[in-house]
Design a protein around this motif. Sequence first.
Motif, PDB file in Angstrom:
ATOM      1  N   GLN A 407       0.883  -1.438   0.256  1.00  0.00           N
ATOM      2  CA  GLN A 407      -0.130   0.060  -0.320  1.00  0.00           C
ATOM      3  C   GLN A 407       0.587   1.307  -0.068  1.00  0.00           C
ATOM      4  OE1 GLN A 407      -2.732   1.534   3.721  1.00  0.00           O
ATOM      5  NE2 GLN A 407      -3.850   0.940   2.579  1.00  0.00           N
ATOM      6  N   ALA A 408       2.167   1.091   0.701  1.00  0.00           N
ATOM      7  CA  ALA A 408       2.754   2.309   0.920  1.00  0.00           C
ATOM      8  C   ALA A 408       3.781   2.668  -0.225  1.00  0.00           C
ATOM      9  CB  ALA A 408       3.845   1.516   1.634  1.00  0.00           C
ATOM     10  N   GLN A 409       4.242   1.541  -1.386  1.00  0.00           N
ATOM     11  CA  GLN A 409       4.839   1.866  -2.823  1.00  0.00           C
ATOM     12  C   GLN A 409       3.855   2.602  -3.412  1.00  0.00           C
ATOM     13  OE1 GLN A 409       7.592   2.119  -3.764  1.00  0.00           O
ATOM     14  NE2 GLN A 409       7.358   2.031  -5.878  1.00  0.00           N
ATOM     15  N   ALA A 410       1.966   1.701  -3.644  1.00  0.00           N
ATOM     16  CA  ALA A 410       1.159   2.367  -4.426  1.00  0.00           C
ATOM     17  C   ALA A 410       1.167   3.710  -4.451  1.00  0.00           C
ATOM     18  CB  ALA A 410      -0.177   1.352  -4.297  1.00  0.00           C
ATOM     19  N   ARG A 411       0.876   3.822  -2.923  1.00  0.00           N
ATOM     20  CA  ARG A 411       1.018   5.958  -1.801  1.00  0.00           C
ATOM     21  C   ARG A 411       2.102   6.708  -2.771  1.00  0.00           C
ATOM     22  NH1 ARG A 411       0.616   7.184   3.698  1.00  0.00           N
ATOM     23  NH2 ARG A 411       0.234   9.893   3.874  1.00  0.00           N
ATOM     24  N   ALA A 412       2.944   6.156  -2.762  1.00  0.00           N
ATOM     25  CA  ALA A 412       4.249   6.740  -2.820  1.00  0.00           C
ATOM     26  C   ALA A 412       4.566   7.279  -4.436  1.00  0.00           C
ATOM     27  CB  ALA A 412       5.484   6.441  -2.403  1.00  0.00           C
ATOM     28  N   GLU A 413       3.544   6.280  -5.413  1.00  0.00           N
ATOM     29  CA  GLU A 413       3.725   6.164  -6.472  1.00  0.00           C
ATOM     30  C   GLU A 413       3.165   7.417  -7.167  1.00  0.00           C
ATOM     31  OE1 GLU A 413       3.212   2.252  -8.042  1.00  0.00           O
ATOM     32  OE2 GLU A 413       5.531   1.323  -7.691  1.00  0.00           O
ATOM     33  N   SER A 414       2.091   6.723  -6.849  1.00  0.00           N
ATOM     34  CA  SER A 414       0.389   7.871  -7.150  1.00  0.00           C
ATOM     35  C   SER A 414       0.721   9.577  -6.418  1.00  0.00           C
ATOM     36  CB  SER A 414      -0.562   7.213  -6.141  1.00  0.00           C
ATOM     37  OG  SER A 414      -1.527   8.058  -6.334  1.00  0.00           O
ATOM     38  N   GLU A 415       1.651   9.713  -5.975  1.00  0.00           N
ATOM     39  CA  GLU A 415       1.114  11.041  -5.520  1.00  0.00           C
ATOM     40  C   GLU A 415       2.772  11.336  -5.750  1.00  0.00           C
ATOM     41  OE1 GLU A 415       0.391  11.577  -0.674  1.00  0.00           O
ATOM     42  OE2 GLU A 415      -1.294   9.804  -0.663  1.00  0.00           O
ATOM     43  N   THR A 416       3.774  11.038  -6.377  1.00  0.00           N
ATOM     44  CA  THR A 416       5.218  11.522  -6.937  1.00  0.00           C
ATOM     45  C   THR A 416       5.264  12.014  -8.089  1.00  0.00           C
ATOM     46  OG1 THR A 416       5.984   8.846  -6.419  1.00  0.00           O
ATOM     47  CG2 THR A 416       6.173  10.839  -4.405  1.00  0.00           C
ATOM     48  N   SER A 417       4.354  10.948  -9.095  1.00  0.00           N
ATOM     49  CA  SER A 417       4.082  11.164 -10.286  1.00  0.00           C
ATOM     50  C   SER A 417       4.122  12.424 -11.067  1.00  0.00           C
ATOM     51  CB  SER A 417       3.112   9.671 -11.072  1.00  0.00           C
ATOM     52  OG  SER A 417       1.901   9.940 -10.304  1.00  0.00           O
TER      53      SER A 417
END
Length: 417
Positions: A407-417
Amino acid sequence: MMRPTDSARLLRATVAAAVCVTVIAGCTSSGQGTSEADDAYTWWDPYPQHDDSSDWAHRVAACGEEAGVTIERTAFDTTALTNQALLAAQEGTSPDVILLDNPAVSTLADTGMLTTMEEFGLDTSEIDENLLAAGVVDGEAYGVPIGANTLALYYNEEILDEAGVDPDSVTDWASLTDALERVAEMGHQGITFSGIGTEEGSFQFLPWFWGAGADLGELDSPEAVRALELWKGWLDAGYAPNSVITNSQNTVWEQFLTGDFAFAENGTWQVNSAEGADFPVGVIALPGMDGGVAPTPTGGEFIVAPVQGEESRYEVTARVVECMTTPEGLVETATTFAYYVPPTAAGQEAFLEEHEDLRPWVEAVRNAKGRTSDGLGTDYPIISEALWSAVQNALSGAMDVEEALGQAQARAESETS
């Protein structure tokens, strides 16, 4: 680290008036950056706990005197300082010098409000690359560290002696876990650390994360999973208390000082307190998963020089900065705070001549790593929040380790893309 908000604008005058401390001359309640007096230069730092009678205030004042000017010093809370700096840049009232937490350098540089050190005319070639990296954006250095602090493992010598644990034998995760088991068998608490849902939680988890070989660009890697499973395993086995979920670093230290814990993860800033503990205290490096010294995150502040309308001010500002960053100046700053390690090889050796007992901390700093390194820059705060949220979810039992990190990786990818 934080971006300015509308409420921060309203808060600005209140905060400045409440925590403004001055050296030699008074500062304005508005926090205005540039004084009308030609011989007055403005300095902002994140040390409201050090008032105008403190050694730190005198240190700043002395650098002003050496440069032939008066320093007007204003102190803010760490987070408030970043917000105030961004607001001042928008309003054209930036101070001459800002000293701020190293992860915030990229945030300020991203706005264009800082000079590069090359533009400023300051040579950074002697600064240790791993420490300078926290202030480097797109290959340009936007600040100079005045020193660095980091993390290691403090241990209670009496508990380890009773459990028959040689601290020098703790060289990897397996040997550390074995030591915790033996300590628990003697009826003592094993280890305490900070897993709180803030930057402190990420700061304390990173040595284990990096020590497993994980990368902040892939929060759900097998290496990251092993690091979080280590912490979760200690909780499940009773080697670490459930309070680590809400422990700040200060709370960790308070727990350690009770004398009930064999180990505590904490920083250079507790050196003086450790000397005053009711039991003998030692320090060892945080171990990597398979041995060696784990990379630890660098803490500490950078000096940065905001862009000024009058470029003629830079010459004097540079003299103030140089006073802080010569080998002798770095040692004096380290001695003033008692917990900063100089960021240059020459400064470190000079520091060790006076403080040989702090060699473990110098070695830890030499192996440390900037949180915004690896090109993360302003993405780091987003990734860090995703990481500390994963730690919280796993330690609390709300999610299993793999789910929390996924979940953390998905969130990081979503918010930094």
